[in-house]
Design an enzyme around this catalytic site. Sequence first.
Site, PDB file in Angstrom:
ATOM      1  N   GLU A 264      62.224 -48.044  49.380  1.00 23.50           N
ATOM      2  CA  GLU A 264      61.454 -48.231  50.622  1.00 23.50           C
ATOM      3  C   GLU A 264      62.234 -49.017  51.657  1.00 23.50           C
ATOM      4  OE1 GLU A 264      56.745 -47.882  49.469  1.00 23.50           O
ATOM      5  OE2 GLU A 264      57.390 -49.606  50.612  1.00 23.50           O
ATOM      6  N   HIS A 285      70.986 -42.895  24.699  1.00 23.07           N
ATOM      7  CA  HIS A 285      70.674 -41.650  24.005  1.00 23.07           C
ATOM      8  C   HIS A 285      69.894 -40.679  24.885  1.00 23.07           C
ATOM      9  CE1 HIS A 285      72.119 -43.326  20.190  1.00 23.07           C
ATOM     10  NE2 HIS A 285      71.781 -44.456  20.787  1.00 23.07           N
ATOM     11  N   LYS A 399      49.979 -42.342  54.596  1.00 24.41           N
ATOM     12  CA  LYS A 399      48.667 -43.016  54.544  1.00 24.41           C
ATOM     13  C   LYS A 399      47.755 -42.448  55.637  1.00 24.41           C
ATOM     14  CE  LYS A 399      50.052 -47.557  52.635  1.00 24.41           C
ATOM     15  NZ  LYS A 399      50.037 -49.014  52.778  1.00 24.41           N
TER      16      LYS A 399
HETATM   17  O1  PA5 Z   1      56.392 -52.485  50.164  1.00 25.20           O
HETATM   18  C1  PA5 Z   1      55.414 -52.071  50.747  1.00 25.20           C
HETATM   19  O2  PA5 Z   1      55.100 -52.458  51.881  1.00 25.20           O
HETATM   20  C2  PA5 Z   1      54.490 -51.059  50.102  1.00 25.20           C
HETATM   21  O3  PA5 Z   1      55.012 -50.581  48.912  1.00 25.20           O
HETATM   22  C3  PA5 Z   1      53.142 -51.705  49.832  1.00 25.20           C
HETATM   23  O4  PA5 Z   1      53.298 -52.751  48.915  1.00 25.20           O
HETATM   24  C4  PA5 Z   1      52.145 -50.673  49.296  1.00 25.20           C
HETATM   25  O5  PA5 Z   1      52.055 -49.578  50.166  1.00 25.20           O
HETATM   26  C5  PA5 Z   1      50.766 -51.308  49.158  1.00 25.20           C
HETATM   27  O6  PA5 Z   1      50.334 -51.811  50.387  1.00 25.20           O
HETATM   28  P1  PA5 Z   1      49.236 -52.911  50.498  1.00 25.20           P
HETATM   29  O7  PA5 Z   1      49.703 -54.128  49.811  1.00 25.20           O
HETATM   30  O8  PA5 Z   1      49.038 -53.123  51.974  1.00 25.20           O
HETATM   31  O9  PA5 Z   1      48.002 -52.363  49.851  1.00 25.20           O
END
Ligand code: PA5
Length: 408
Positions: A264, A285, A399
């Site tokens: 990300e 393995h 989203k």
């Molecule tokens: O790193 C990030 O921003 C995302 O992976 C969030 O952690 C994930 O989308 C969950 O979001 P939230 O904590 O707002 O529910």
Amino acid sequence: MISTKNLFDAGKINKKFWDEGEKKLPLLLTRIKDHQQGFYSIFETKTYIKEIDKIKKFTNKNTHWKNIVVCGIGGSALGGIVLRDALQKNNINFYFLENIDPDEICFITNKINFKETLFIFISKSGETIETVSQYLYFSELFSDKNYIKKDHIVIVTGNKGFFLEESKKNNYINFNIPENIGGRFSVLSAVGLLPASLMGIDIDELIKGAKNMSENFLSLDPKNNISFTFSLASYLSDEPIHVFMPYSTKLRSLGLWYGQLLAESTGKDEKGFTLLPSVGATDQHSQLQLLSDGPQDKLCIFLKVKNFSKEIKILKKNIKNKYSNLLMDKSFNQLLNLEADGTIESLQEKKISNLTINIEKISPYSIGELLFLLQGSTAFLGEMLGINTFNQPGVERSKIITKKLLKQ
Ligand code: PA5
């Protein structure tokens, strides 16, 4: 802690590029600071210290639960899973519900006695549909059973959003995720520390390790800055795939957490690194054949643990068989680390890019250091790539589309 020797010996990194890269440390650090992120600067703040105190007080009053179910996804779940797998000390059953798979929800619902269960809902934005829907489902179950919801539900969230509103409406205990800490960089906030504390982990030691590494991360000496060294080696080895292979089952989920952090954070503008989580010796393995003789597009990151919690001898009695000479007086500890060395040597012979992270033992302190090291190096990597490490436009798009589809 980081050995990059093999990359140089195999000619994978050019010394001239390395020296030039080292000179960029002050500039890259300034660029990171421009993002005004809190992941490296929160440890001394009053609000952080106060929150830690609140976590400890809450933990002292909540040692009686048989089960704790943590609902959250991505950065709101993976850090807690790492801490559970590597360090949990008590016997509370910790379930991380990081999906909305109906089979898994059904399994948990049938498995736990709600009376003996605490639910922690974690969401930085407070609006993530997976976590919101889990909350709606379980809070309704609590109401159906006539349990007082505020006794069983705790919220960890940011400064606004649905979860904060629900918290206020229902008088839930609420822990804060600071505005300047992004989801995947939040393991050292209440997101990871509340579950960790409830698991009986010494969170002061965890923070101490992370804080120590955060100070190192701010060092302007490239030869001393471990996060920078790791990121420069990862960047200059110039392989698109990074294999993360701890020789410890307890650290398997660290690879999942790091995979999310790297994906990300760096996956932008058609750039980025793909992480392949692995574990030694198990994946010798399954993956080793590919690493050794497949396409040479991988950097293998090994993680070795010097001392395990116990030394276990393989053979206790002097029984003669065809393996006894080989294994007599050897421990599983030695065998595992010898296998790591053997794998590294075999890849080095073929000039496959590899480096090694060494830790003394798995402890709250060393895990704090490791988590911060990987966060710090990801921040450096993002600057080396010239992308914004701290946003996630691709995730946000999905989203928005999901919510649109729900409305149709
Ligand atoms: O790193 C990030 O921003 C995302 O992976 C969030 O952690 C994930 O989308 C969950 O979001 P939230 O904590 O707002 O529910």
